[in-house]
Each structure stands twice: as structure tokens, then as C-alpha cells.
Design a protein around this motif. Sequence first.
Motif, PDB file in Angstrom:
ATOM      1  N   ASP A  73       0.843  -1.198   0.000  1.00 13.15           N
ATOM      2  CA  ASP A  73       0.000   0.000   0.000  1.00 13.15           C
ATOM      3  C   ASP A  73       0.874   1.243   0.000  1.00 13.15           C
ATOM      4  O   ASP A  73       1.956   1.270   0.595  1.00 13.15           O
ATOM      5  CB  ASP A  73      -0.907   0.041   1.236  1.00 13.15           C
ATOM      6  N   ILE A  74       0.374   2.291  -0.656  1.00  9.06           N
ATOM      7  CA  ILE A  74       0.973   3.614  -0.558  1.00  9.06           C
ATOM      8  C   ILE A  74       0.076   4.443   0.353  1.00  9.06           C
ATOM      9  O   ILE A  74      -1.147   4.470   0.182  1.00  9.06           O
ATOM     10  CB  ILE A  74       1.107   4.288  -1.943  1.00  9.06           C
ATOM     11  N   ILE A  75       0.676   5.105   1.332  1.00  9.71           N
ATOM     12  CA  ILE A  75      -0.082   5.865   2.324  1.00  9.71           C
ATOM     13  C   ILE A  75       0.336   7.324   2.265  1.00  9.71           C
ATOM     14  O   ILE A  75       1.529   7.646   2.325  1.00  9.71           O
ATOM     15  CB  ILE A  75       0.166   5.317   3.748  1.00  9.71           C
ATOM     16  N   PHE A  76      -0.650   8.201   2.124  1.00  6.69           N
ATOM     17  CA  PHE A  76      -0.403   9.639   2.181  1.00  6.69           C
ATOM     18  C   PHE A  76      -0.921  10.162   3.525  1.00  6.69           C
ATOM     19  O   PHE A  76      -2.063   9.913   3.888  1.00  6.69           O
ATOM     20  CB  PHE A  76      -1.117  10.359   1.033  1.00  6.69           C
ATOM     21  N   LEU A  77      -0.072  10.894   4.222  1.00  5.30           N
ATOM     22  CA  LEU A  77      -0.437  11.441   5.531  1.00  5.30           C
ATOM     23  C   LEU A  77      -0.301  12.952   5.531  1.00  5.30           C
ATOM     24  O   LEU A  77       0.627  13.506   4.935  1.00  5.30           O
ATOM     25  CB  LEU A  77       0.489  10.888   6.618  1.00  5.30           C
ATOM     26  N   GLU A  78      -1.224  13.613   6.208  1.00  8.33           N
ATOM     27  CA  GLU A  78      -1.081  15.028   6.541  1.00  8.33           C
ATOM     28  C   GLU A  78      -0.959  15.125   8.049  1.00  8.33           C
ATOM     29  O   GLU A  78      -1.848  14.672   8.781  1.00  8.33           O
ATOM     30  CB  GLU A  78      -2.295  15.834   6.071  1.00  8.33           C
ATOM     31  N   LEU A  79       0.132  15.706   8.514  1.00  6.51           N
ATOM     32  CA  LEU A  79       0.408  15.754   9.945  1.00  6.51           C
ATOM     33  C   LEU A  79       0.541  17.189  10.429  1.00  6.51           C
ATOM     34  O   LEU A  79       1.099  18.054   9.733  1.00  6.51           O
ATOM     35  CB  LEU A  79       1.702  14.995  10.259  1.00  6.51           C
ATOM     36  N   ASP A  80       0.051  17.405  11.625  1.00  3.82           N
ATOM     37  CA  ASP A  80       0.228  18.680  12.312  1.00  3.82           C
ATOM     38  C   ASP A  80       1.193  18.420  13.468  1.00  3.82           C
ATOM     39  O   ASP A  80       0.913  17.582  14.338  1.00  3.82           O
ATOM     40  CB  ASP A  80      -1.113  19.207  12.826  1.00  3.82           C
ATOM     41  N   LEU A  81       2.320  19.112  13.489  1.00  2.00           N
ATOM     42  CA  LEU A  81       3.352  18.894  14.497  1.00  2.00           C
ATOM     43  C   LEU A  81       3.544  20.152  15.334  1.00  2.00           C
ATOM     44  O   LEU A  81       3.168  21.253  14.931  1.00  2.00           O
ATOM     45  CB  LEU A  81       4.689  18.526  13.829  1.00  2.00           C
ATOM     46  N   LEU A  82       4.167  19.990  16.497  1.00  2.00           N
ATOM     47  CA  LEU A  82       4.502  21.121  17.353  1.00  2.00           C
ATOM     48  C   LEU A  82       5.957  21.001  17.793  1.00  2.00           C
ATOM     49  O   LEU A  82       6.453  19.904  18.074  1.00  2.00           O
ATOM     50  CB  LEU A  82       3.595  21.178  18.588  1.00  2.00           C
ATOM     51  N   GLU A  83       6.619  22.135  17.871  1.00  2.00           N
ATOM     52  CA  GLU A  83       8.023  22.175  18.270  1.00  2.00           C
ATOM     53  C   GLU A  83       8.179  21.811  19.744  1.00  2.00           C
ATOM     54  O   GLU A  83       7.376  22.217  20.580  1.00  2.00           O
ATOM     55  CB  GLU A  83       8.580  23.576  18.012  1.00  2.00           C
ATOM     56  N   THR A  84       9.225  21.055  20.062  1.00  2.00           N
ATOM     57  CA  THR A  84       9.538  20.700  21.448  1.00  2.00           C
ATOM     58  C   THR A  84      10.727  21.519  21.934  1.00  2.00           C
ATOM     59  O   THR A  84      11.311  22.318  21.195  1.00  2.00           O
ATOM     60  CB  THR A  84       9.866  19.207  21.583  1.00  2.00           C
ATOM     61  N   THR A  85      11.114  21.288  23.178  1.00  2.00           N
ATOM     62  CA  THR A  85      12.267  21.988  23.755  1.00  2.00           C
ATOM     63  C   THR A  85      13.570  21.261  23.479  1.00  2.00           C
ATOM     64  O   THR A  85      14.631  21.745  23.867  1.00  2.00           O
ATOM     65  CB  THR A  85      12.083  22.141  25.280  1.00  2.00           C
ATOM     66  N   PRO A  91      20.188  13.893  22.528  1.00  2.00           N
ATOM     67  CA  PRO A  91      19.916  12.452  22.557  1.00  2.00           C
ATOM     68  C   PRO A  91      18.625  12.095  23.282  1.00  2.00           C
ATOM     69  O   PRO A  91      18.241  10.927  23.326  1.00  2.00           O
ATOM     70  CB  PRO A  91      21.130  11.889  23.302  1.00  2.00           C
ATOM     71  N   THR A  92      17.938  13.078  23.845  1.00  2.00           N
ATOM     72  CA  THR A  92      16.700  12.808  24.570  1.00  2.00           C
ATOM     73  C   THR A  92      15.651  12.216  23.636  1.00  2.00           C
ATOM     74  O   THR A  92      15.369  12.785  22.573  1.00  2.00           O
ATOM     75  CB  THR A  92      16.142  14.106  25.183  1.00  2.00           C
ATOM     76  N   PRO A  93      15.068  11.063  23.983  1.00  2.00           N
ATOM     77  CA  PRO A  93      14.010  10.480  23.135  1.00  2.00           C
ATOM     78  C   PRO A  93      12.846  11.446  22.989  1.00  2.00           C
ATOM     79  O   PRO A  93      12.513  12.191  23.925  1.00  2.00           O
ATOM     80  CB  PRO A  93      13.597   9.217  23.904  1.00  2.00           C
ATOM     81  N   LEU A  94      12.212  11.429  21.837  1.00  2.00           N
ATOM     82  CA  LEU A  94      11.108  12.354  21.574  1.00  2.00           C
ATOM     83  C   LEU A  94      10.012  12.219  22.626  1.00  2.00           C
ATOM     84  O   LEU A  94       9.389  13.215  23.016  1.00  2.00           O
ATOM     85  CB  LEU A  94      10.535  12.098  20.179  1.00  2.00           C
ATOM     86  N   ALA A  95       9.762  11.001  23.108  1.00  2.00           N
ATOM     87  CA  ALA A  95       8.714  10.791  24.108  1.00  2.00           C
ATOM     88  C   ALA A  95       8.981  11.573  25.391  1.00  2.00           C
ATOM     89  O   ALA A  95       8.055  11.877  26.146  1.00  2.00           O
ATOM     90  CB  ALA A  95       8.584   9.301  24.425  1.00  2.00           C
ATOM     91  N   ASN A  96      10.246  11.917  25.644  1.00  2.00           N
ATOM     92  CA  ASN A  96      10.607  12.653  26.852  1.00  2.00           C
ATOM     93  C   ASN A  96      10.809  14.140  26.595  1.00  2.00           C
ATOM     94  O   ASN A  96      11.216  14.874  27.503  1.00  2.00           O
ATOM     95  CB  ASN A  96      11.882  12.064  27.463  1.00  2.00           C
ATOM     96  N   CYS A  97      10.552  14.585  25.381  1.00  2.00           N
ATOM     97  CA  CYS A  97      10.710  15.997  25.031  1.00  2.00           C
ATOM     98  C   CYS A  97       9.405  16.744  25.290  1.00  2.00           C
ATOM     99  O   CYS A  97       8.329  16.267  24.924  1.00  2.00           O
ATOM    100  CB  CYS A  97      11.111  16.146  23.564  1.00  2.00           C
ATOM    101  N   THR A  98       9.517  17.901  25.883  1.00  2.00           N
ATOM    102  CA  THR A  98       8.345  18.707  26.225  1.00  2.00           C
ATOM    103  C   THR A  98       7.928  19.587  25.048  1.00  2.00           C
ATOM    104  O   THR A  98       8.766  20.283  24.458  1.00  2.00           O
ATOM    105  CB  THR A  98       8.645  19.609  27.440  1.00  2.00           C
ATOM    106  N   VAL A  99       6.662  19.535  24.697  1.00  2.00           N
ATOM    107  CA  VAL A  99       6.137  20.432  23.665  1.00  2.00           C
ATOM    108  C   VAL A  99       6.062  21.839  24.243  1.00  2.00           C
ATOM    109  O   VAL A  99       5.599  22.047  25.367  1.00  2.00           O
ATOM    110  CB  VAL A  99       4.743  19.968  23.202  1.00  2.00           C
ATOM    111  N   ARG A 100       6.549  22.798  23.499  1.00  2.00           N
ATOM    112  CA  ARG A 100       6.519  24.185  23.989  1.00  2.00           C
ATOM    113  C   ARG A 100       5.076  24.647  24.177  1.00  2.00           C
ATOM    114  O   ARG A 100       4.221  24.393  23.336  1.00  2.00           O
ATOM    115  CB  ARG A 100       7.235  25.107  23.012  1.00  2.00           C
ATOM    116  N   SER A 101       4.861  25.339  25.266  1.00  2.00           N
ATOM    117  CA  SER A 101       3.516  25.798  25.576  1.00  2.00           C
ATOM    118  C   SER A 101       3.099  26.919  24.627  1.00  2.00           C
ATOM    119  O   SER A 101       3.929  27.542  23.957  1.00  2.00           O
ATOM    120  CB  SER A 101       3.440  26.291  27.026  1.00  2.00           C
ATOM    121  N   PHE A 102       1.813  27.156  24.602  1.00  2.00           N
ATOM    122  CA  PHE A 102       1.261  28.212  23.757  1.00  2.00           C
ATOM    123  C   PHE A 102       1.886  29.560  24.096  1.00  2.00           C
ATOM    124  O   PHE A 102       2.193  30.363  23.216  1.00  2.00           O
ATOM    125  CB  PHE A 102      -0.258  28.257  23.960  1.00  2.00           C
ATOM    126  N   THR A 103       2.098  29.815  25.402  1.00  3.69           N
ATOM    127  CA  THR A 103       2.628  31.109  25.833  1.00  3.69           C
ATOM    128  C   THR A 103       4.123  31.257  25.568  1.00  3.69           C
ATOM    129  O   THR A 103       4.666  32.344  25.724  1.00  3.69           O
ATOM    130  CB  THR A 103       2.358  31.320  27.335  1.00  3.69           C
TER     131      THR A 103
END
Length: 346
Positions: A73-85, A91-103
Motif C-alpha cells: 500500500d501507498i499511504i499519504f499522511l497530513e500531519l500537524d506537528l509542534l516544536e519541542t524543547t 539524545p533525549t528520546p522524543l517521548a521525553n521531550c516537552t512540547v513548547r507551551s502556547f505562551t
Amino acid sequence: MKALVALILLVHLPTHEAVPAALPAPLRCDDPESEAAAEVAVSYINGHSHHGYKFALNSIDNIRVIPQGLNNDIIFLELDLLETTCHILSPTPLANCTVRSFTEHAVEGDCDVKLQKLDGKLSVLASKCHSREDSREDVARLCPDCPLLASLNNTEVLTAVTAALNDHNGRTADAYLRLLEIGRAKIQYHPVHIVSVEFAVAATNCSVQEAKDNVGACQLLPDDQSNFGFCIASMVMRPLQDLKVDCQLYGHQPGVIYSQPGHDTSAGLLPSVVQGFTNHNLRLSHNNPVASESSSSEFPISMLLAKSVAKRAVAEVAQHDKVPRPVGFVPPPPPPCPGKIRHFKI
């Protein structure tokens, strides 16, 4: 006689026509298969970005699956991402990275990704990304006193970064650190004038003392010895000058390299920074690889246009949810897409 009876029975047996197999239901944005594809896509995007920060998944805006054959199968995705700290070199795993707050003046990434699922294995064929900071009006509406992102080549920003790096190098007997790039900067004017900066660094082949004697001879360590790091600093400009610096070296990470710009990096600036950018755009820092599938760089026009439609749909649903409902009202099931929002919508 028995043969005649058997023939009559065969004639009267019901006939069963071949019924085509039912097509599988379209994937929803929040289905496990969609989540798995998005996880592979985000990992790929972060793994092929060489500047700025890691991005985390905020929502799956759309998914389209095109069968190519048996178990293909060919899969097309549209993703919305947010910047982390987490800087992209961390080397910090993405799961342990904090998404920057709105403020914190968040940065959103929009990505169109093309994957192939062959014999159950997902691989990315191509991707197109760009990122943008949240509007200043939105941040000011929620937090009028929050400092906003400043241009990375702002004079005060460059002054603060230079002072911070000199201060750190002057207080350590370890390797002399050199600036790689400025990641983020904010300037607060009231009640105190403060410049806050974040920047990536790397160890050189010189000690601090050797750098004092001949800084021009100091070079970044080779790839097989590289040692990257990250600094956060705040510099009070007025009424009295004060400087706080915190630098951390990650240690050598096999396979992790820094993509050097095509000019002198002593100032730590990319071509985009010279133009006054406030963040490292994914479109500028991410390069698509040579894909193994002939049309890997092509995305359906309907997919490229669907993102704005999906965002309008989310806004309309949110507006409709504010309308009073009669007693016993049962809301309709959620649409297949877009998917749930994990953090917040810009």
C-alpha cells in the motif's frame, strides 16, 4: 432410475454466484494503523532534520491509502506537528521531550508524508514540511506580557549569545566550545529588559587555554569524536547588566552529525537567519532522500488542499459545540479525519 433422481436434484440445487470480497473500510485518522504510520513519519522527519528542534505529533489531519497489490500500500499522511524543547542534536528520546507551551510562542509544523507499507513494514518515500510560528496576536491575546520570538540575527540576540559563550568558556578548563547555531531568542522589554537565547554548541580540538593563544586554529572535532551540546542563557540589559548561562554537552553520539552550512559558521548563522527568520523552518532544514518508488515526490493535489479544509472543519465543529442541544440529543460519531488534538491547535 437412481441416476434420473440424482440429475433432478442437481438441477434444483440453489446456485451461488461468486460474491466479491468487501473492500476494507477507509482508515480513520485515530486508527492504530494510522497512528503507527504517523509515528514512523515523525521519527523520519526528526531524523532527517539537521537544524532547530525536534517536533512532536499534534494531530493526524488526513490519511489516504492507495493499494498497489498484494501486501503493498501507498499511504499519504497530513500531519500537524509542534516544536519541542529538545534540540535536534539532543539524545533525549522524543517521548521525553516537552512540547513548547502556547505562551512560549509555539511553532507549528505542517507535513505531507508519503509512505509505503510493504509486507507489513512501513517506510517513508518522501515528505514535504514547513513550519511557522503562532501569530503574535494570538499569543498577546492570551498572554499580553509574554515575550515573543525575536529574529535570530537581532543585534541584541547576537550580543547575548556571544557574551554567554565567552562567559562559559571563561569559567571552564574543558574543551573550548564553538557556536553551531542559534535556536531561539526572545526579548522582554518590561518591567526589565531581558534577552533570552538558546543555542547549539560543539566541542573543539582546543582547550580553553589553547583557544586564548590561537582561537583560529580551533576546529570542531571529527565526526567519530564529535561532542555536541546546548546552552540556555538570559542577559539582563537594563537597568543593571546580569548574565546567566547553562551549557550542557551531550557526549559523543555515534552517527549523529551536524550539517554545516556552506559558509563560515563562526557566527553560528544560517542563510535563513541573515534574512531575519525567528525559527528554523522544517522546509529549509529538511531534505527529501532519493526514494525507491518512481513517483515518490508526487502528492495528490486533493491532499495538499485538504489541510486547510480540515482545519476549517475543526473550527466549525468547535463553534457548533457551543450551541445548546435539546435533552436526549445524541451527537453524531466523530468524522474519520482530522484526528484528535494531542496538545493544542494553533
